[in-house]
Motif scaffolding. Sequence first.
Motif, mmCIF file in Angstrom:
data_model
loop_
_atom_site.group_PDB
_atom_site.id
_atom_site.type_symbol
_atom_site.label_atom_id
_atom_site.label_comp_id
_atom_site.label_asym_id
_atom_site.label_seq_id
_atom_site.Cartn_x
_atom_site.Cartn_y
_atom_site.Cartn_z
ATOM 1 N N ASN A 1 0.833 -1.185 0.000
ATOM 2 C CA ASN A 1 0.000 0.000 0.000
ATOM 3 C C ASN A 1 0.872 1.241 0.000
ATOM 4 O O ASN A 1 1.504 1.552 0.982
ATOM 5 N N LYS A 2 0.902 1.939 -1.077
ATOM 6 C CA LYS A 2 1.711 3.139 -1.171
ATOM 7 C C LYS A 2 0.794 4.326 -1.433
ATOM 8 O O LYS A 2 -0.090 4.257 -2.278
ATOM 9 N N GLU A 37 -10.637 18.201 -8.628
ATOM 10 C CA GLU A 37 -11.309 17.146 -9.387
ATOM 11 C C GLU A 37 -10.369 15.950 -9.456
ATOM 12 O O GLU A 37 -9.168 16.116 -9.666
ATOM 13 N N VAL A 38 -10.918 14.774 -9.299
ATOM 14 C CA VAL A 38 -10.128 13.559 -9.425
ATOM 15 C C VAL A 38 -10.842 12.649 -10.406
ATOM 16 O O VAL A 38 -12.047 12.447 -10.313
ATOM 17 N N GLU A 39 -10.078 12.122 -11.340
ATOM 18 C CA GLU A 39 -10.652 11.209 -12.320
ATOM 19 C C GLU A 39 -10.355 9.774 -11.895
ATOM 20 O O GLU A 39 -9.205 9.425 -11.622
ATOM 21 N N PHE A 40 -11.393 8.961 -11.769
ATOM 22 C CA PHE A 40 -11.241 7.566 -11.355
ATOM 23 C C PHE A 40 -11.025 6.700 -12.593
ATOM 24 O O PHE A 40 -11.969 6.291 -13.240
ATOM 25 N N ASN A 41 -9.769 6.456 -12.912
ATOM 26 C CA ASN A 41 -9.484 5.612 -14.050
ATOM 27 C C ASN A 41 -8.731 4.350 -13.624
ATOM 28 O O ASN A 41 -8.033 3.747 -14.391
ATOM 29 N N HIS A 42 -8.885 3.988 -12.344
ATOM 30 C CA HIS A 42 -8.259 2.785 -11.806
ATOM 31 C C HIS A 42 -9.359 1.835 -11.361
ATOM 32 O O HIS A 42 -10.402 2.256 -10.892
ATOM 33 N N LYS A 44 -8.604 -0.379 -9.050
ATOM 34 C CA LYS A 44 -8.230 -0.670 -7.678
ATOM 35 C C LYS A 44 -8.963 0.276 -6.724
ATOM 36 O O LYS A 44 -9.523 1.280 -7.126
ATOM 37 N N GLU A 45 -8.883 -0.071 -5.448
ATOM 38 C CA GLU A 45 -9.450 0.769 -4.412
ATOM 39 C C GLU A 45 -8.645 2.067 -4.320
ATOM 40 O O GLU A 45 -7.423 2.065 -4.419
ATOM 41 N N MET A 46 -9.336 3.192 -4.155
ATOM 42 C CA MET A 46 -8.663 4.485 -3.986
ATOM 43 C C MET A 46 -9.024 5.038 -2.622
ATOM 44 O O MET A 46 -10.135 4.881 -2.154
ATOM 45 N N LYS A 47 -8.060 5.679 -1.986
ATOM 46 C CA LYS A 47 -8.288 6.299 -0.690
ATOM 47 C C LYS A 47 -7.873 7.758 -0.771
ATOM 48 O O LYS A 47 -6.917 8.099 -1.450
ATOM 49 N N PHE A 48 -8.600 8.599 -0.053
ATOM 50 C CA PHE A 48 -8.271 10.014 0.022
ATOM 51 C C PHE A 48 -7.813 10.326 1.436
ATOM 52 O O PHE A 48 -8.371 9.813 2.408
ATOM 53 N N ALA A 49 -6.818 11.163 1.553
ATOM 54 C CA ALA A 49 -6.344 11.561 2.873
ATOM 55 C C ALA A 49 -5.889 13.012 2.809
ATOM 56 O O ALA A 49 -5.372 13.477 1.799
ATOM 57 N N TYR A 50 -6.100 13.701 3.912
ATOM 58 C CA TYR A 50 -5.631 15.087 4.053
ATOM 59 C C TYR A 50 -4.112 15.124 3.949
ATOM 60 O O TYR A 50 -3.540 15.985 3.320
ATOM 61 N N CYS A 51 -3.456 14.195 4.594
ATOM 62 C CA CYS A 51 -2.011 14.011 4.485
ATOM 63 C C CYS A 51 -1.725 12.515 4.435
ATOM 64 O O CYS A 51 -2.574 11.708 4.755
#
Length: 185
Positions: A1-2, A37-42, A44-51
């Motif tokens: 997980n990177k 704006e974020v484009e979901f072109n994966h 895989k699971e995506m995660k959002f984080a403030y940092c």
Amino acid sequence: NKWLPSPCNSTFQQQKLRYDFLYEKITMELFYQLSFEVEFNHEKEMKFAYCIPYTYSRLGEFLQGLSSRPEAKQFLKISKLCSSLGGLEVPLLVVHQGLEDCEQEEEGVPTRCVVVSGRAHPGESNGSFMIEGFIEWLCGDSKEACILRRFLVFKIVPMLNPDGVALGNYRTGRSGRDFNREYRM
């Protein structure tokens, strides 16, 4: 997980409040807004984080690696300061060249101590990266770090609020209270 920053169209601009009834409760008419704006072109699971997250287990791995260095035994002691409300260990690092002589002061020369603490607010993971870098530098072999270790005793609490970090809170610990509002003199 990177965790990687994602390219996105982002703007940071001044905005007027959208709802008139808010003007009654606050005195400012303008505020700043970050939009992206974020484009979901994966797939895989995506995660959002403030940092980028810095977990309690990462701190444990870092301290374990640090204590396993042969040269660190000369100037580093890692112990348990206390247990958190949730039962997690709050680590304390003591960094000083010649730890065995640390308790004895030279006659007439007081021991000078520097106390460093980090991560009172669990959401400020950038503070953990900073304190990790500071500890790495202080335990390194630079001339400046060696001089500081020789003349000062460093007492470092790298994570004051491990419960809040483990629970994923932003400002509070297990009790729901903000540590920065609880200090008493």
